[in-house]
Scaffold this active site. Structure first.
Site, PDB file in Angstrom:
ATOM      1  N   ASP A  17       5.533  -4.489  -0.472  1.00 18.62           N
ATOM      2  CA  ASP A  17       6.493  -3.490   0.014  1.00 18.62           C
ATOM      3  C   ASP A  17       6.869  -2.575  -1.151  1.00 18.62           C
ATOM      4  O   ASP A  17       7.397  -3.050  -2.160  1.00 18.62           O
ATOM      5  CB  ASP A  17       7.725  -4.226   0.553  1.00 18.62           C
ATOM      6  CG  ASP A  17       8.718  -3.293   1.213  1.00 18.62           C
ATOM      7  OD1 ASP A  17       8.380  -2.111   1.427  1.00 18.62           O
ATOM      8  OD2 ASP A  17       9.837  -3.752   1.495  1.00 18.62           O
ATOM      9  N   GLU A 112       4.209  -0.663   3.493  1.00 17.55           N
ATOM     10  CA  GLU A 112       4.353  -2.111   3.638  1.00 17.55           C
ATOM     11  C   GLU A 112       3.129  -2.676   4.326  1.00 17.55           C
ATOM     12  O   GLU A 112       2.647  -2.094   5.295  1.00 17.55           O
ATOM     13  CB  GLU A 112       5.497  -2.367   4.620  1.00 17.55           C
ATOM     14  CG  GLU A 112       6.762  -2.887   4.063  1.00 17.55           C
ATOM     15  CD  GLU A 112       7.708  -3.180   5.218  1.00 17.55           C
ATOM     16  OE1 GLU A 112       7.607  -4.248   5.792  1.00 17.55           O
ATOM     17  OE2 GLU A 112       8.542  -2.312   5.528  1.00 17.55           O
TER      18      GLU A 112
END
Ligand SMILES: [Mg+2]
Length: 364
Positions: A17, A112
């Site tokens: 992320d 992500e």
């Protein structure tokens, strides 16, 4: 993959992320924006914060917050317009880095992704070593930082990446999993939104420990299909595979009115939340959509649709609204009454996703 004559494999999942992604890209590209509270998004009355820098987060500014609220919390907040073309380009870069290690990549949004590295293309001895190498490559090749979570399933990998943010890495081993979940606040659970969290709280469930006390039947009764998922993740169990082919062909929203609409003046405000909702999902996914379709259902249930496509993908909520309203304008006034309006974006370019899916297919 495990076959019948082998014991089941403990999977190794990484969740990567990027840290404050849009805001970090803006700060990377413009030195004047570094070290200051920054929001990416519209500053206008109806604008929403798409991303906030860590400096802005100290003031309580976060993504999805109305810009008006953000400015109240932080008067010196600087707004910049999003540049999705740049974010998409960086997203492709990080995707190329992931693809060195595995074909099993499932993007959740532009910044992500889940990676299954149980059987990696490049073996580095452990999933943790791969995650560290990926973070280093992202930093070297994009000038941006990413956090990573490593665990034996998607839920825990996702929770782990959040645990040492920004620029951190956290590993949850099978031995640690159940205890880690016990301490998690219910609002932090992936898959529990604000409405569900409030409902859980009303049922006396405030953290993973509380959730674990509930029976599967109780959770299914109150949360339907999601009840099963909550029951499992409360025990650190999540068997969902990393699924590289998860593309939605269209994103849409519609609403049925209590009273039929007749005049244009009522249709415009009725459409506003639909445009925002659809745009938020599409912008978050980072996919470029080219076709706008509006749907009209009349009081007698007769239904029509009108579509228009544009050559470059839709670049802003304003552009999306403009096309949608133009398509809808000729429908009104509608003396026969309109009971439902809807709008959809489709015809996505999908350049960041089609490759891994195809690759996975050819490798079987
Ligand atoms: Mg992020």
């Amino acid at each position: 993959m495990a076959t019948n004559d082998l014991p089941p494999v403990v999977r190794r999942i990484i969740h990567v992320d990027m840290d404050a992604f849009y805001a970090s890209v803006e700060q990377r590209d413009n030195p004047e924006l570094r070290g200051i509270p920054l929001a990416v998004g519209g500053s206008r009355a109806r604008g929403v914060v798409a991303a906030a820098s860590y400096e802005a987060r100290k003031f309580g500014v976060h993504s999805a917050m109305p810009s008006v609220t953000a400015r109240r919390k932080c008067p010196e907040l600087v707004f910049v317009k999003p540049r999705f073309d740049v974010y998409r380009a960086v997203s492709r870069q990080i995707h190329d880095i992931f693809a060195r290690y595995t074909t099993l990549i499932q993007p959740l949004s532009l910044d992500e992704a889940y990676l299954d590295v149980t059987e990696p293309l490049l073996d580095r001895g452990s999933a943790t070593a791969i995650a560290e190498e990926i973070r280093a490559a992202i930093r070297a090749e994009t000038g941006l930082t990413a956090s990573a979570g490593v665990s034996y399933n998607k839920f825990l990998a996702k929770m782990a990446s959040d645990h040492r943010k920004p620029d951190g890495l956290f590993v949850i081993t099978p031995r640690m999993g159940p205890a880690f979940v016990e301490t998690l606040a219910i609002g932090k659970f992936h898959g529990v939104g604000p409405a569900t969290a409030a409902k859980m709280n009303r049922l006396g469930i405030h953290n993973g420990h509380d959730l674990r006390q509930q029976t599967r039947e109780f959770l299914q009764h109150h949360f339907g299909k999601a009840g099963d998922y909550y029951f499992n993740v409360a025990r650190g169990v999540d068997n969902r595979p990393v699924n590289p082919d998860r593309t939605r062909k269209s994103v849409g929203a519609e609403t049925t009115f209590e009273r039929d609409l007749i005049v244009w003046e009522d249709a415009v405000p009725a459409m506003a939340p639909l445009f925002s909702k659809v745009w938020e999902i599409v912008a978050k996914s980072g996919r470029g959509g080219r076709t706008v379709t509006v749907k009209v259902k009349y009081a007698d249930f007769r239904q029509i649709t009108r579509s228009r496509s544009c050559a470059p993908p839709l670049a802003s909520l304003e552009m999306f609204e403009e096309i949608g309203l133009e398509l809808l304008r000729p429908v009104f006034p509608a003396p026969e009454g309109v009971r439902l309006l809807g709008v959809t974006i489709s015809n996505f370019d999908d350049d960041t996703r089609s490759h891994p899916a195809q690759l996975a297919l050819t490798l079987g």
